[in-house]
Design an enzyme around this catalytic site. Structure first.
Site, PDB file in Angstrom:
ATOM      1  N   LEU A 144      39.421 -34.732  19.068  1.00 13.43           N
ATOM      2  CA  LEU A 144      39.405 -33.247  19.425  1.00 13.43           C
ATOM      3  C   LEU A 144      38.497 -33.118  20.998  1.00 13.43           C
ATOM      4  O   LEU A 144      38.713 -31.957  21.390  1.00 13.43           O
ATOM      5  CB  LEU A 144      38.416 -32.582  18.302  1.00 13.43           C
ATOM      6  CG  LEU A 144      39.331 -32.475  16.904  1.00 13.43           C
ATOM      7  CD1 LEU A 144      38.303 -32.247  15.846  1.00 13.43           C
ATOM      8  CD2 LEU A 144      40.495 -31.854  17.081  1.00 13.43           C
ATOM      9  N   GLY A 145      37.677 -33.991  21.361  1.00 16.49           N
ATOM     10  CA  GLY A 145      36.973 -33.783  22.327  1.00 16.49           C
ATOM     11  C   GLY A 145      36.365 -35.013  22.595  1.00 16.49           C
ATOM     12  O   GLY A 145      36.143 -35.872  21.707  1.00 16.49           O
ATOM     13  N   ALA A 146      35.824 -35.118  23.815  1.00 15.70           N
ATOM     14  CA  ALA A 146      35.074 -36.475  24.218  1.00 15.70           C
ATOM     15  C   ALA A 146      34.178 -35.924  25.378  1.00 15.70           C
ATOM     16  O   ALA A 146      34.596 -35.446  26.217  1.00 15.70           O
ATOM     17  CB  ALA A 146      36.113 -37.530  24.627  1.00 15.70           C
ATOM     18  N   GLY A 147      32.931 -36.729  25.532  1.00 12.28           N
ATOM     19  CA  GLY A 147      31.964 -36.400  26.448  1.00 12.28           C
ATOM     20  C   GLY A 147      31.009 -37.848  26.648  1.00 12.28           C
ATOM     21  O   GLY A 147      31.433 -38.805  26.172  1.00 12.28           O
TER      22      GLY A 147
ATOM     23  N   MET B 124      28.592 -38.666  25.682  1.00 11.95           N
ATOM     24  CA  MET B 124      27.453 -38.784  24.364  1.00 11.95           C
ATOM     25  C   MET B 124      28.534 -39.599  23.330  1.00 11.95           C
ATOM     26  O   MET B 124      27.954 -40.412  22.319  1.00 11.95           O
ATOM     27  CB  MET B 124      26.815 -37.871  23.798  1.00 11.95           C
ATOM     28  CG  MET B 124      25.674 -37.239  25.058  1.00 11.95           C
ATOM     29  SD  MET B 124      24.615 -36.045  24.166  1.00 11.95           S
ATOM     30  CE  MET B 124      23.631 -37.126  23.208  1.00 11.95           C
ATOM     31  N   GLY B 125      29.849 -39.305  23.269  1.00  9.94           N
ATOM     32  CA  GLY B 125      30.592 -39.964  22.133  1.00  9.94           C
ATOM     33  C   GLY B 125      31.952 -39.038  22.122  1.00  9.94           C
ATOM     34  O   GLY B 125      32.447 -38.379  23.126  1.00  9.94           O
TER      35      GLY B 125
ATOM     36  N   VAL C  77      34.687 -36.647  19.325  1.00 16.00           N
ATOM     37  CA  VAL C  77      34.641 -35.899  18.227  1.00 16.00           C
ATOM     38  C   VAL C  77      36.179 -36.112  17.797  1.00 16.00           C
ATOM     39  O   VAL C  77      37.033 -36.046  18.520  1.00 16.00           O
ATOM     40  CB  VAL C  77      34.349 -34.334  18.469  1.00 16.00           C
ATOM     41  CG1 VAL C  77      34.811 -33.722  17.095  1.00 16.00           C
ATOM     42  CG2 VAL C  77      32.952 -34.419  18.929  1.00 16.00           C
TER      43      VAL C  77
ATOM     44  N   ASP D 112      19.492 -23.157  20.296  1.00 13.84           N
ATOM     45  CA  ASP D 112      20.460 -23.088  21.027  1.00 13.84           C
ATOM     46  C   ASP D 112      21.799 -22.269  20.629  1.00 13.84           C
ATOM     47  O   ASP D 112      22.905 -22.896  20.394  1.00 13.84           O
ATOM     48  CB  ASP D 112      20.915 -24.572  21.238  1.00 13.84           C
ATOM     49  CG  ASP D 112      21.933 -24.814  22.756  1.00 13.84           C
ATOM     50  OD1 ASP D 112      21.675 -24.058  23.497  1.00 13.84           O
ATOM     51  OD2 ASP D 112      22.534 -25.825  22.760  1.00 13.84           O
TER      52      ASP D 112
END
Length: 750
Positions: free
Chosen positions: A21-24, A26-27, A29, A137
């Site tokens: 679903l996503g990546a950045g 930090m890790g 998803v 946030d």
């Protein structure tokens, strides 16, 4: 949603992984399925972060806090393992876009949807605050939009009120533009009222598409948050209860903001038809709304709270979750670690745990699919589920003030173009629109240019709206190698030179070419050989330019006589009498004043002249037919903007239908031109490959393109001037029944 990579595991903690679903940094998803078949969003943290004891403690706290929430509008944590070599956390999967993605791609939400959004988020915060916690946030990226309502996510920085943050000393926790003043002054210290301030910023953004404290350099945004009033542009159009609730949330003093529980009740009744957050049923007058689209553009049934295009996007993502893409079989090269920039003591940390990639399936989505609701025209957001680069387009204009009609029309046209681009299949990049209201004035225009240029994703700017603003701002864009496309500004009047400002892209014919439509009309539609020109010297240079052009090139290669009216004279009868003595077949009023043009029209009508009478766009104001009365009937007027609703062209019809569907009014002047300006920039980006592009490259490529837009064809001369090719770029209107009726593009009028 993207395919699993060859190196991704098959399962984590008993969850079978289905897609990314996503990546950045930090890790990653993942979309995953539990042993009992439920879809979840599973966040796995990279091992290098897990080795940090403080980070692992923060992750453990996030899982513990999120497990304790049961509210309908909070995304529940279903499972977690903070002790694993690579810690992971699973949450319910919500198949909806973030609020940021929705507003940037589809424009502001209607008031009823904003009220429902605020009521439900306030209820979510009331549960957080009741637990003795502060979210800290609340922002559009942390709000997911589902069929039955929003979901507040990302509790990675939520903490007990008064607790010490697990971050470097003196760091600010949160996102500039949504931080409350007390958080900035206290270096991150937050109270429950801080979340209400952030919610006010979120609702203002949802209602207007504008961030109340602007964009650009984070330090500047933080300064404005503490010392300046929020930008209220667009909020005056909201129902008073909703507008007042947002204003109370944005109070600088935390004591003046409402409590979350109180705000939830207030907003549930702020707009007729908004859903009560406790029951999900509509409240207030009109709460028995029958199925069908509401007047504010919300969905198609009594349970719908979002615009139809967003509902269709949720449906598409639900479908995609049921049929995830196949895993890649070729291993990818590991990406290099991000450069360590050495954070300062006062660095702003946007600490995200569960980002907007935590998206999820619900029974309501399956019901929607069972009903067979289609994607519809422009509904699906083709690139939304893919990891695409985003290029920014700025719109600077008079969104308030004397020229706000033109500025607001351009903003609407640009927003529609951005949404249409992002909804297409197989796009290589997404677009995001940022607006700045310079009120048409020079000083704010300079500030607006500087703020827009601070955005590193910016690839082009549309505007400004007025000559004064263009003179002030365009040179700044030129110095920054940023393409700038003023639409409703007369290039000749600005005194700017495209030879010096190399990124100035003029897509509107200047006044020096305004006689072309008149010549065409009086040569091909009404062939005349004798033309009389009434020169209104009160107009100054514009009138003199028209006279010079018509003298040098009269219609049908015939003759043109000129009959001046002094700037201080109000009686046009002597000039009209002298003109008619030359027995003209047509009369041209060369001036810019609607009221003085009306005096000319009355004098011609009194003298009995009924031949073609022609003038230019500055006269095309309500004052002309109102003052001239019946004498204005039949006058033909040149204008540089189109009227797509009167066009038979397929693209114009589609644009008109989409504009009406979104804004519930016909397209206003300059809306189609702004739509085409976005299209021209997008075409340039696409021709450059869509990625790793600089604004200077976009500016250079713009002038080499041929673009057939909704309004007109756009082509530029291939010389040092990069001038707009003036052929077929202007339109003719006629006064009929006291209204200005478009005859069409001048080369197509018969």
């Amino acid at each position: 949603m993207r395919s699993l990579l060859a190196e991704d595991p098959d399962e984590l903690g008993g969850h079978r992984l289905l897609a990314r679903l996503g990546a950045g940094g930090m890790g990653v998803v993942y979309l995953a399925r539990t042993p009992c078949g439920t879809l979840v969003a599973l966040k796995a943290v990279r091992s290098e972060y897990a080795a940090d004891r403080d980070f692992r403690e923060r992750f453990r706290r996030e899982a513990r806090l999120a497990r304790g929430f049961t509210g309908r509008w909070l995304v529940p944590v279903t499972d977690a393992d903070a002790e694993a070599r690579e810690p992971w956390l699973a949450t319910a999967f919500v198949p909806g876009p973030s609020l940021a993605e929705t507003v940037d791609g589809h424009g502001p939400l209607p008031p009823r949807a904003v009220a429902a959004l605020g009521a439900r988020l306030a209820e979510a915060l009331s549960e957080v605050h009741a637990a003795g916690l502060v979210h800290r946030d609340v922002k559009p990226g942390n709000v997911l939009l589902a069929l039955d309502g929003p979901r507040l996510i990302d509790f990675g920085i939520a903490q007990t009120h008064g607790a010490t943050a697990l971050t470097e000393p003196g760091a600010l926790i949160g996102t500039p533009g949504y931080l409350a003043p007390e958080q900035i002054r206290a270096g991150g210290g937050a109270v429950p009222a801080s979340d209400l301030f952030a919610l006010g910023c979120v609702l203002a953004y949802a209602a207007t598409g504008r961030r109340p404290f602007g964009t650009g350099d984070p330090a500047a945004v933080l300064y404005r948050t503490v010392h300046e009033a929020p930008d209220a542009t667009g909020l005056d159009g909201l129902p008073p209860p909703l507008r007042t609730a947002i204003a109370r949330c944005l109070a600088k003093d935390p004591a003046e903001r409402p409590a979350a529980t109180s705000l939830a009740h207030t907003l549930s009744a702020a707009v007729p038809g908004a859903a009560d957050p406790r029951t999900g049923t509509a409240t207030g007058p009109g709460n028995h709304r029958a199925p069908g689209r509401g007047a504010d553009g919300a969905g198609d049934g009594p349970d719908d709270w979002l615009p139809s295009a967003v509902l269709r996007l949720v449906t598409e993502r639900s479908t995609r979750a049921l049929d995830p893409p196949a895993r890649q079989t070729t291993p990818t090269r590991p990406s290099a670690p991000a450069e360590d920039r050495g954070p300062s003591r006062r660095r702003v940390l946007a600490i995200g745990g569960s980002a907007a990639a935590m998206l999820a399936t619900s029974a309501a989505a399956m019901v929607l699919l069972a009903k067979g609701r289609g994607r519809g025209k422009g509904g699906a957001q083709g690139g939304a589920g893919r990891n695409l680069p985003t290029h920014g387009i700025g719109l600077q204009g008079a969104l308030t003030g004397g020229r706000q009609e033109a500025g607001q029309a351009q903003e609407r046209g640009a927003r529609l173009a951005v949404a249409d681009h992002n909804a297409r299949e197989n796009i290589r990049f997404r677009l995001a629109l940022t607006t700045y209201d310079d009120r048409g004035e020079a000083a704010p225009a300079v500030d607006g240019a500087r703020r827009l240029l601070a955005d590193r994703s910016l690839r082009g700017v549309i505007g400004p709206t007025t000559v004064a603003a263009a003179r002030a701002a365009v040179p700044l864009y030129g110095t920054a190698s940023m393409p700038v496309l003023p639409l409703s500004v007369d290039y000749n009047a600005t005194g700017l030179s495209a030879a010096k400002v190399r990124t100035l892209c003029v897509t509107t014919a200047p006044t020096s070419y305004r006689t072309l439509p008149v010549l065409a009309y009086l040569t091909w539609v009404h062939k005349v050989e004798r033309t009389a020109v009434i020169e209104d010297r009160a107009a100054g240079a514009p009138s003199a330019d028209i006279v010079r052009s018509l003298r040098e090139t009269p219609p049908s290669d015939g003759t043109a006589t000129v009959h001046p009216v002094a700037s201080g004279a109000n009686d046009f009868r002597p000039a009209v009498a002298a003109a008619l003595a030359a027995r003209p077949q047509a009369v041209v009023y060369a001036g810019t004043s609607p009221s003085r043009a009306a005096a000319c029209a009355r004098a011609l009508a009194t003298a009995g002249f009924t031949g073609p009478r022609v003038t230019f766009e500055p006269v095309m104001r309500p004052a002309f037919p109102k003052t001239a009365g019946a004498a204005a009937e039949g006058w033909v007027i040149e204008a540089p903007y189109s009227d797509p609703q009167s066009s038979a062209a397929k693209a114009a019809r589609a644009f008109t239908a989409a504009y009406r569907d979104r804004y519930h009014v016909p397209p206003a002047r300059w809306a189609a031109e702004a739509y085409d300006a976005v299209g021209l920039i997008a075409r340039s980006l696409d021709s450059l490959g869509g990625v790793d592009i600089t604004s200077g490259q976009v500016a250079e490529r713009l002038f080499k393109l041929t673009y057939d837009g909704v309004a007109k064809p756009v082509r530029f001369t291939q010389d040092l001037t990069h001038s707009l090719s003036p052929d077929n770029t202007a339109f003719l209107y006629e006064v009929r029944g006291g209204e200005f009726r478009c005859l069409g593009r001048y080369d197509q009028v018969r």
